[in-house]
Write an enzyme that holds these catalytic residues in place. Structure first.
Site, PDB file in Angstrom:
ATOM      1  N   GLU A   1     -10.582  12.376   7.314  1.00  0.00           N
ATOM      2  CA  GLU A   1     -10.443  13.707   6.715  1.00  0.00           C
ATOM      3  C   GLU A   1     -11.785  14.437   6.633  1.00  0.00           C
ATOM      4  O   GLU A   1     -11.867  15.629   6.903  1.00  0.00           O
ATOM      5  CB  GLU A   1      -9.851  13.573   5.306  1.00  0.00           C
ATOM      6  CG  GLU A   1      -8.429  13.042   5.281  1.00  0.00           C
ATOM      7  CD  GLU A   1      -8.034  12.552   3.895  1.00  0.00           C
ATOM      8  OE1 GLU A   1      -8.224  11.343   3.610  1.00  0.00           O
ATOM      9  OE2 GLU A   1      -7.562  13.374   3.092  1.00  0.00           O
TER      10      GLU A   1
ATOM     11  N   GLU B   1      -9.334   3.932  -2.355  1.00  0.00           N
ATOM     12  CA  GLU B   1      -8.073   3.683  -3.052  1.00  0.00           C
ATOM     13  C   GLU B   1      -8.325   2.989  -4.384  1.00  0.00           C
ATOM     14  O   GLU B   1      -9.418   2.476  -4.639  1.00  0.00           O
ATOM     15  CB  GLU B   1      -7.148   2.785  -2.203  1.00  0.00           C
ATOM     16  CG  GLU B   1      -6.895   3.312  -0.798  1.00  0.00           C
ATOM     17  CD  GLU B   1      -5.680   2.679  -0.120  1.00  0.00           C
ATOM     18  OE1 GLU B   1      -4.893   1.999  -0.811  1.00  0.00           O
ATOM     19  OE2 GLU B   1      -5.536   2.884   1.100  1.00  0.00           O
TER      20      GLU B   1
ATOM     21  N   ASP C   1      -9.651   0.325   1.871  1.00  0.00           N
ATOM     22  CA  ASP C   1      -8.664  -0.100   2.870  1.00  0.00           C
ATOM     23  C   ASP C   1      -9.210   0.266   4.260  1.00  0.00           C
ATOM     24  O   ASP C   1      -8.788   1.234   4.882  1.00  0.00           O
ATOM     25  CB  ASP C   1      -7.339   0.618   2.592  1.00  0.00           C
ATOM     26  CG  ASP C   1      -6.226   0.146   3.517  1.00  0.00           C
ATOM     27  OD1 ASP C   1      -6.309  -0.984   4.022  1.00  0.00           O
ATOM     28  OD2 ASP C   1      -5.281   0.920   3.731  1.00  0.00           O
TER      29      ASP C   1
ATOM     30  N   HIS D   1      -4.172  13.924   0.496  1.00  0.00           N
ATOM     31  CA  HIS D   1      -4.400  13.034   1.646  1.00  0.00           C
ATOM     32  C   HIS D   1      -3.254  13.136   2.645  1.00  0.00           C
ATOM     33  O   HIS D   1      -3.468  13.290   3.846  1.00  0.00           O
ATOM     34  CB  HIS D   1      -4.584  11.596   1.171  1.00  0.00           C
ATOM     35  CG  HIS D   1      -4.626  10.597   2.291  1.00  0.00           C
ATOM     36  ND1 HIS D   1      -5.645  10.553   3.211  1.00  0.00           N
ATOM     37  CD2 HIS D   1      -3.758   9.623   2.658  1.00  0.00           C
ATOM     38  CE1 HIS D   1      -5.408   9.588   4.087  1.00  0.00           C
ATOM     39  NE2 HIS D   1      -4.277   9.009   3.772  1.00  0.00           N
TER      40      HIS D   1
ATOM     41  N   GLU E   1     -11.098   3.875   3.436  1.00  0.00           N
ATOM     42  CA  GLU E   1     -10.135   4.634   2.647  1.00  0.00           C
ATOM     43  C   GLU E   1     -10.389   4.328   1.189  1.00  0.00           C
ATOM     44  O   GLU E   1     -10.365   3.170   0.774  1.00  0.00           O
ATOM     45  CB  GLU E   1      -8.691   4.282   3.026  1.00  0.00           C
ATOM     46  CG  GLU E   1      -8.287   4.795   4.401  1.00  0.00           C
ATOM     47  CD  GLU E   1      -6.778   4.718   4.665  1.00  0.00           C
ATOM     48  OE1 GLU E   1      -6.092   3.925   3.988  1.00  0.00           O
ATOM     49  OE2 GLU E   1      -6.300   5.450   5.548  1.00  0.00           O
TER      50      GLU E   1
ATOM     51  N   ARG F   1      -8.986   3.530  13.259  1.00  0.00           N
ATOM     52  CA  ARG F   1      -8.125   4.686  13.557  1.00  0.00           C
ATOM     53  C   ARG F   1      -7.617   4.701  14.991  1.00  0.00           C
ATOM     54  O   ARG F   1      -6.490   5.131  15.245  1.00  0.00           O
ATOM     55  CB  ARG F   1      -8.896   5.988  13.291  1.00  0.00           C
ATOM     56  CG  ARG F   1      -9.343   6.174  11.857  1.00  0.00           C
ATOM     57  CD  ARG F   1      -8.173   6.269  10.910  1.00  0.00           C
ATOM     58  NE  ARG F   1      -8.649   6.469   9.537  1.00  0.00           N
ATOM     59  CZ  ARG F   1      -7.873   6.304   8.468  1.00  0.00           C
ATOM     60  NH1 ARG F   1      -6.614   5.922   8.596  1.00  0.00           N
ATOM     61  NH2 ARG F   1      -8.366   6.505   7.265  1.00  0.00           N
TER      62      ARG F   1
ATOM     63  N   ASP G   1       0.847  -1.189   0.000  1.00  0.00           N
ATOM     64  CA  ASP G   1       0.000   0.000   0.000  1.00  0.00           C
ATOM     65  C   ASP G   1       0.885   1.242   0.000  1.00  0.00           C
ATOM     66  O   ASP G   1       1.752   1.389   0.870  1.00  0.00           O
ATOM     67  CB  ASP G   1      -0.897  -0.009   1.246  1.00  0.00           C
ATOM     68  CG  ASP G   1      -2.099   0.899   1.085  1.00  0.00           C
ATOM     69  OD1 ASP G   1      -2.383   1.353  -0.043  1.00  0.00           O
ATOM     70  OD2 ASP G   1      -2.776   1.162   2.095  1.00  0.00           O
TER      71      ASP G   1
ATOM     72  N   THR H   1      -9.579  -5.819   3.744  1.00  0.00           N
ATOM     73  CA  THR H   1      -9.302  -4.864   2.678  1.00  0.00           C
ATOM     74  C   THR H   1     -10.135  -5.316   1.488  1.00  0.00           C
ATOM     75  O   THR H   1      -9.918  -6.411   0.973  1.00  0.00           O
ATOM     76  CB  THR H   1      -7.802  -4.869   2.310  1.00  0.00           C
ATOM     77  OG1 THR H   1      -7.031  -4.684   3.498  1.00  0.00           O
ATOM     78  CG2 THR H   1      -7.479  -3.777   1.310  1.00  0.00           C
TER      79      THR H   1
ATOM     80  N   LYS I   1      -5.235  -2.452  10.144  1.00  0.00           N
ATOM     81  CA  LYS I   1      -5.638  -2.525   8.743  1.00  0.00           C
ATOM     82  C   LYS I   1      -5.658  -3.948   8.205  1.00  0.00           C
ATOM     83  O   LYS I   1      -5.953  -4.146   7.028  1.00  0.00           O
ATOM     84  CB  LYS I   1      -4.706  -1.663   7.879  1.00  0.00           C
ATOM     85  CG  LYS I   1      -4.943  -0.158   8.043  1.00  0.00           C
ATOM     86  CD  LYS I   1      -3.871   0.634   7.324  1.00  0.00           C
ATOM     87  CE  LYS I   1      -4.099   2.129   7.431  1.00  0.00           C
ATOM     88  NZ  LYS I   1      -4.948   2.659   6.364  1.00  0.00           N
TER      89      LYS I   1
ATOM     90  N   GLN J   1      -4.907   2.087  15.185  1.00  0.00           N
ATOM     91  CA  GLN J   1      -3.762   2.544  14.384  1.00  0.00           C
ATOM     92  C   GLN J   1      -2.914   3.564  15.153  1.00  0.00           C
ATOM     93  O   GLN J   1      -1.693   3.485  15.164  1.00  0.00           O
ATOM     94  CB  GLN J   1      -4.299   3.160  13.094  1.00  0.00           C
ATOM     95  CG  GLN J   1      -3.225   3.606  12.100  1.00  0.00           C
ATOM     96  CD  GLN J   1      -3.836   4.165  10.818  1.00  0.00           C
ATOM     97  OE1 GLN J   1      -5.045   4.134  10.614  1.00  0.00           O
ATOM     98  NE2 GLN J   1      -3.000   4.687   9.939  1.00  0.00           N
TER      99      GLN J   1
END
Lengths: 437, 437
Positions: free
Chosen positions: B383, B217, B250, B147, B215, B254, B140, B274, B270, B257
């Site tokens: 975000e 992606e 993904d 971002h 996420e 949080r 990844d 996925t 994570k 993490q």
């Protein structure tokens, strides 16, 4: 000590007590073209287990016979502990000396069949070893407290050496599976991107790694059926997921690592090669050498990391030697021990799966660099040379801070029993020059 | 626009111009037991390519026929660009309408064979999709400047938003391959270890994730034979290593993490799931939508990251929708575009291999979260809610800071052609409740 009718030197890593699993090609195998097949090591010999299963129907457990014919250990790994144990016991019975067996079981079928013995026993010096398994995912932990403290002290000072999470969970990261190679594979010095030299306008540069290092590690292959995604493996079930252990050299490009690793961790600095020893030593062979793990009482980890029966680690003496091109024999630079690990294999499995990550047979979980207390027990040149501030003596006036082209790095490990060793065999690789930039 | 004799809605993601690769099981396949096989999507249909190759000998390139009979795309991926292109052209000729073909080649063999058509065409709504390939390694990256800037600003302030290395190399890390799942797979809210709540004596705790995020992606599957260990792929050869593109969610915990990621990067936060879209869109189908990439002149990267012919990215409109349990339809929360990527797929390949890491067919390289400029273009709830400081409006009085149980997350992407779209189909997953702790 368990005695075979195959002669085994008392200093051998591979007595009948060990019988580690591997995948090999015979040097000359006209019938089969030398295709990779499963074997076990015994002294200076390799026993061709696939040929043995075919030659002596019924001698090995039915449940394992198909798996033993595979070109990797993955199908055997998937079978789980009872099948591994039964197969190992059957092989030991076939290889055990009747004269010294005592009340242990003996099966003379191989001993009494000269033609089969000739077909099944290969000199270890004649065979080619392969990776023992197809590695689905490779994970690297960071489980030696002395190592984490040394590295943290160098880069953040002694007061902030351990990150706040380190004593609460086995820190780890996903490694690169494709670049795991078997012992003996030459390792090309990587070319990579390194930080700007100074504070001026200069940018980073692409250059051959100047701070090439080894890391002394061990790694466990995952066995059993694996856990479904979303269902963790409880700490008290974790030992069922451990197939066997190998030594590992996690080659590291320190200059590349320093520049690239924020904020997502090591990437190209460690994915150019990771060497493992080819013989997978079973947890049953290692069981007599389990010792109490270092205490975890300040702080105690969360309950999901605390096994009901107490934590154990393996008493395995570890060493690293370096042989420069001018040297006749390697000089030992590190003497460490697997018992120094703060986090156990079982804790690593429980934490790895706590959020639901699925492990599969053939996955590889490494310990991270295994350093002990004291300067001689440091498991990397980064620590031995203290970030390149002092020379490491190889004898005869030869010194190193980091690895040079032509250096061969040897790792070894063994458990000392009464009159025998359970060892890991070779984990070695030579550094070859970088490509032209 | 390329017209098929199979009717395709102009709003479909899968016109004849696209023809993405996937692996499916027919809902009812009495003869074969519904085993996974290779197909291409066309409008509301799936074309069973293995059955087509068997039913029309000589219609597809000989070099590809064996690979097209495999249960994964890996063997096809390994064949390389010329074989992919020839196979796609042969399939397009078989599916092209003679009336609207112009001077494009047409092969009527399938069109004129009613029995074979019935055997080969499956309604897309009836089939089960699988992962398209066995993923050897999943990487990844972190390639969207908006971002990286958003996340850096939140955690380190606007003056230190980008780490010093970010503009010099495509930052990336090794992800977990085993937990990559296909669109539609439910995602269980993970239970994980999170930081102590305050400054007091309390330690960390084990709890269901409270800050579950998506996420947005994209990811490219590696194709071609792969590079040998130690031999990088040069930037100008990198496009040959790109088989095709999928969308990716993904999923990220949080709170987990934040506690675990120092110093080695994300791990259990994570690796619980996925999600990828099942249809792999070829670079040939995407070629008309290549646009100039964002400039890289302050600073310019090192020459190994600069292609001779200039850098291009793909103009793919991306969106994310969330449907809470009380909602009839998903509410769009993000509108972004793949063209915002600062680092291209080709640069990722060149950097990934620069120290010698070997890529293999079936490896998956993801972009990292794709955010654009502006609040609406943010590719994660982290975000969008600016670290949980504001509500994201889903309409009808429903808001979110992070995901709740029962929320279904939908990702979509398409290139707009003249009267047609080249799209990616579904990339979705619903959040199910955490296990009991």
């Amino acid at each position: 000590m368990d005695v075979s009718w195959v002669e085994v030197d008392p200093a051998s890593d591979f007595p009948l007590n060990n019988l580690p699993w591997g995948v090999f090609s015979p040097a000359a195998a006209p019938a089969s073209g030398g295709a990779p097949r499963i074997g076990v090591a015994l002294g200076d010999w390799v026993v061709d287990v696939a040929a043995l299963a075919a030659g002596l129907p019924g001698a090995l457990p039915d449940v394992a016979v198909a798996a033993l014919g595979a070109p990797t250990l993955n199908p055997l790994m998937a079978l789980g502990q009872p099948a591994w144990r039964a197969t190992r016991a059957a092989l030991q019975a076939l290889l055990r000396s009747r004269d010294a067996a005592g009340d242990k079981p003996v099966n003379d079928a191989l001993h009494d069949n000269a033609a089969l013995r000739d077909a099944v026993l290969h000199r270890r010096s004649d065979v080619t070893m392969h990776l023992p398994a197809t590695i689905g995912d490779y994970t690297d932990f960071y489980s030696s407290r002395a190592h984490a403290t040394n590295v943290g002290t160098m880069f953040r000072g002694p007061d902030n050496a351990l990150m706040p999470n380190w004593l609460h969970l086995p820190v780890g990261y996903h490694g690169r599976a494709s670049s795991v190679v078997v012992s003996g594979t030459p390792v090309r010095r990587p070319v990579g991107q390194v930080a700007p030299a100074g504070e001026g306008d200069g940018g980073p540069s692409l250059q051959p790694c100047r701070l090439l290092d080894f890391e002394l590690e061990a790694a466990v292959f995952v066995g059993g059926p694996g856990n479904p995604l979303g269902e963790p493996i409880a700490i008290d079930d974790a030992s069922d997921a451990l197939f066997g252990v190998v030594l590992m050299n996690d080659w590291s490009a320190r200059d590349v690592q320093k520049w690239e690793y924020v904020p997502l961790g090591p990437f190209t600095a460690k994915s150019f090669a990771t060497t493992i020893s080819p013989w997978v030593v079973s947890l049953d062979a290692l069981a007599p050498f389990r010792v109490t793990a270092p205490p975890q009482d300040d702080p105690s980890p969360l309950p999901y990391l605390v096994p009901a029966g107490g934590r154990t680690v393996l008493d395995v003496s570890l060493s690293v030697g370096i042989r420069g091109e001018s040297m006749a024999a390697p000089a030992t630079v590190t003497e460490s021990n697997m018992r120094h690990l703060y986090w156990t294999f079982e804790q690593q499995v429980a934490h790895h799966t706590v959020t639901g990550c699925n492990l599969r047979p053939g996955d590889l979980l490494a310990t991270g660099t295994i350093s002990g207390e004291g300067q001689r027990a440091r498991g990397s040149l980064l620590e031995l040379s203290w970030k390149g501030t002092k020379e490491v003596d190889l004898g005869g006036g030869v010194t190193r801070k980091f690895l040079r082209d032509g250096d061969e790095v040897f790792m070894g490990g063994y458990c000392q029993g009464d009159g025998y060793r359970v060892g890991f065999g070779d984990c070695r690789g030579v550094v070859t020059p970088a490509r032209k930039v």
